[in-house]
Design a protein around this motif. Structure first.
Motif, PDB file in Angstrom:
ATOM      1  N   ALA A   1     -12.876   8.149  -2.582  1.00  0.00           N
ATOM      2  CA  ALA A   1     -13.131   6.878  -1.856  1.00  0.00           C
ATOM      3  C   ALA A   1     -13.193   6.006  -3.090  1.00  0.00           C
ATOM      4  O   ALA A   1     -12.525   4.719  -2.790  1.00  0.00           O
ATOM      5  CB  ALA A   1     -14.172   6.853  -1.193  1.00  0.00           C
TER       6      ALA A   1
ATOM      7  N   THR B   1      -9.880   5.363  -4.675  1.00  0.00           N
ATOM      8  CA  THR B   1      -8.793   4.701  -3.693  1.00  0.00           C
ATOM      9  C   THR B   1      -9.036   3.135  -3.412  1.00  0.00           C
ATOM     10  O   THR B   1      -8.249   2.286  -3.537  1.00  0.00           O
ATOM     11  CB  THR B   1      -8.880   5.367  -2.103  1.00  0.00           C
ATOM     12  N   LEU B   2     -10.214   2.766  -3.779  1.00  0.00           N
ATOM     13  CA  LEU B   2     -10.753   1.634  -3.830  1.00  0.00           C
ATOM     14  C   LEU B   2     -10.267   0.810  -4.750  1.00  0.00           C
ATOM     15  O   LEU B   2      -9.603  -0.221  -4.798  1.00  0.00           O
ATOM     16  CB  LEU B   2     -12.340   1.488  -3.696  1.00  0.00           C
TER      17      LEU B   2
ATOM     18  N   GLY C   1      -7.121   3.444   3.107  1.00  0.00           N
ATOM     19  CA  GLY C   1      -7.959   4.116   2.307  1.00  0.00           C
ATOM     20  C   GLY C   1      -8.755   5.107   3.108  1.00  0.00           C
ATOM     21  O   GLY C   1      -8.727   6.340   2.220  1.00  0.00           O
TER      22      GLY C   1
ATOM     23  N   ALA D   1      -0.003   4.399  -1.486  1.00  0.00           N
ATOM     24  CA  ALA D   1      -1.120   5.263  -1.089  1.00  0.00           C
ATOM     25  C   ALA D   1      -0.587   6.633  -0.654  1.00  0.00           C
ATOM     26  O   ALA D   1      -1.308   7.710  -0.708  1.00  0.00           O
ATOM     27  CB  ALA D   1      -1.898   4.873   0.306  1.00  0.00           C
TER      28      ALA D   1
ATOM     29  N   TYR E   1      -6.289  -2.003   5.321  1.00  0.00           N
ATOM     30  CA  TYR E   1      -6.642  -1.522   4.202  1.00  0.00           C
ATOM     31  C   TYR E   1      -7.601  -0.487   4.332  1.00  0.00           C
ATOM     32  O   TYR E   1      -7.295   0.416   3.686  1.00  0.00           O
ATOM     33  CB  TYR E   1      -7.355  -2.907   3.455  1.00  0.00           C
TER      34      TYR E   1
ATOM     35  N   THR F   1       0.622  -0.946  -0.070  1.00  0.00           N
ATOM     36  CA  THR F   1       0.115  -0.088   0.038  1.00  0.00           C
ATOM     37  C   THR F   1       0.802   1.297   0.159  1.00  0.00           C
ATOM     38  O   THR F   1       0.389   2.352   0.129  1.00  0.00           O
ATOM     39  CB  THR F   1      -0.814   0.060   1.197  1.00  0.00           C
TER      40      THR F   1
ATOM     41  N   MET G   1      -6.439   0.371  -4.495  1.00  0.00           N
ATOM     42  CA  MET G   1      -6.188  -0.587  -3.536  1.00  0.00           C
ATOM     43  C   MET G   1      -6.424  -2.098  -4.030  1.00  0.00           C
ATOM     44  O   MET G   1      -5.777  -3.064  -3.974  1.00  0.00           O
ATOM     45  CB  MET G   1      -6.570  -0.402  -2.190  1.00  0.00           C
TER      46      MET G   1
END
Length: 284
Positions: free
Chosen positions: A135, A138-139, A175, A85, A171, A82, A142
């Motif tokens: 969101a 980001t989803l 997020g 991110a 996770y 991750t 990921m």
């Protein structure tokens, strides 16, 4: 020639608001703000770069993990995957700032306030639209990052988040901080009304402050007041929330996850509150 003022007055009825009209709903305003986001090329570019970069970094981490031989720790591997991110935060945080500042640069803010004169409602709708968009981005990032780690590492199972609650929690926390950082960028954009200014301040918060404090920690030989600053610095709070074992760069003890989240919320709330106060009182 005389003018019949009585008839002229009778011919022009005073304007009255029809109380039966529903007006503009909050949902309608939010849909409008989502449409504005989708209409910006910058939105798509920053979102696609965030997704692509996050997936690339996750794949690179997985290849390195496999090449150098990992220790079989799925949680550590998933957490390393991750890493993208951190770049998504600056990209989507910049989008949060631009979503507001572009209205001032184009003069569209006057049209927005004409359609939605309640400024607080407009700001909240913009924030909700940004939350939904960030969101979603980001989803996707990921999910693709997890898939890349699964494919290239050979050590992480596809269903690991559903089998290990620690991985799923990590996770979810990652997020959440990306979305919150997007909102912090939005608050900076509302307050500063400058894309460049907001992005520079966001970059300072995310990357520069931690380096300055780390240098000060070494120069002062671990002074207590520097340790305190290191613990409440934004990225240290993020590490404490996402991974309680990370600590503040290995120099001070990490806070509890709930303390890290509380600190992050305060960091995000401050520019948004200042932005709301400025937006509600200053001229457009």
């Amino acid at each position: 020639m005389t003018i019949n003022t009585a008839s002229a007055t009778a011919g022009h009825r005073p304007f009255e608001v029809d109380p039966s009209l529903p007006g503009i709903s909050f949902g309608g305003v939010m849909r409008s703000e989502l449409s504005k986001l989708k209409a910006l090329r910058t939105t798509w570019w920053l979102s696609l770069i965030a997704i692509g970069l996050g997936t690339f970094i996750a794949g690179s981490v997985a290849v390195s993990y496999r090449s150098f031989g990992g220790n079989g720790d799925e949680l550590a591997l998933a957490e390393q995957g991750t890493a993208g991110a951190y770049f998504a935060m600056i990209l989507l945080g910049s989008l949060g700032a631009i979503a507001m500042t572009t209205e001032y640069s184009t003069g569209a803010i006057r049209s927005s306030l004409t359609a939605v004169p309640r400024r607080t409602t407009l700001l909240i709708a913009k924030a909700f639209a940004l939350t939904l968009w960030s969101a979603g981005v980001t989803l996707v990032m990921m999910l693709l990052g997890h898939l890349a780690v699964v494919l290239f590492s050979g050590e992480l199972s596809l269903t690991a988040p559903f089998q290990d609650t620690e991985i799923l929690s990590m996770y979810a926390a990652t997020g959440l901080v990306v979305v919150l950082t997007t909102l912090m960028g939005f608050g900076l954009g509302v307050f500063l009304r400058s894309s460049a200014g907001a992005i520079v301040v966001l970059t300072l918060i995310l990357f520069v402050v931690q380096m300055v404090l780390a240098i000060m920690y070494g120069v002062t030989e671990g002074a207590e007041w520097v340790e305190a600053l290191l613990q409440i610095e934004y990225m240290a709070l993020l590490d404490s929330f996402v991974s309680a074992d990370a600590g503040a760069y290995g120099m001070v003890e990490p806070l509890e996850p709930w303390q890290g989240l509380l600190g992050i919320l305060i960091w995000v709330a401050v520019p948004n509150i200042l932005g709301w106060l400025s937006f509600s009182r200053r001229d457009a």
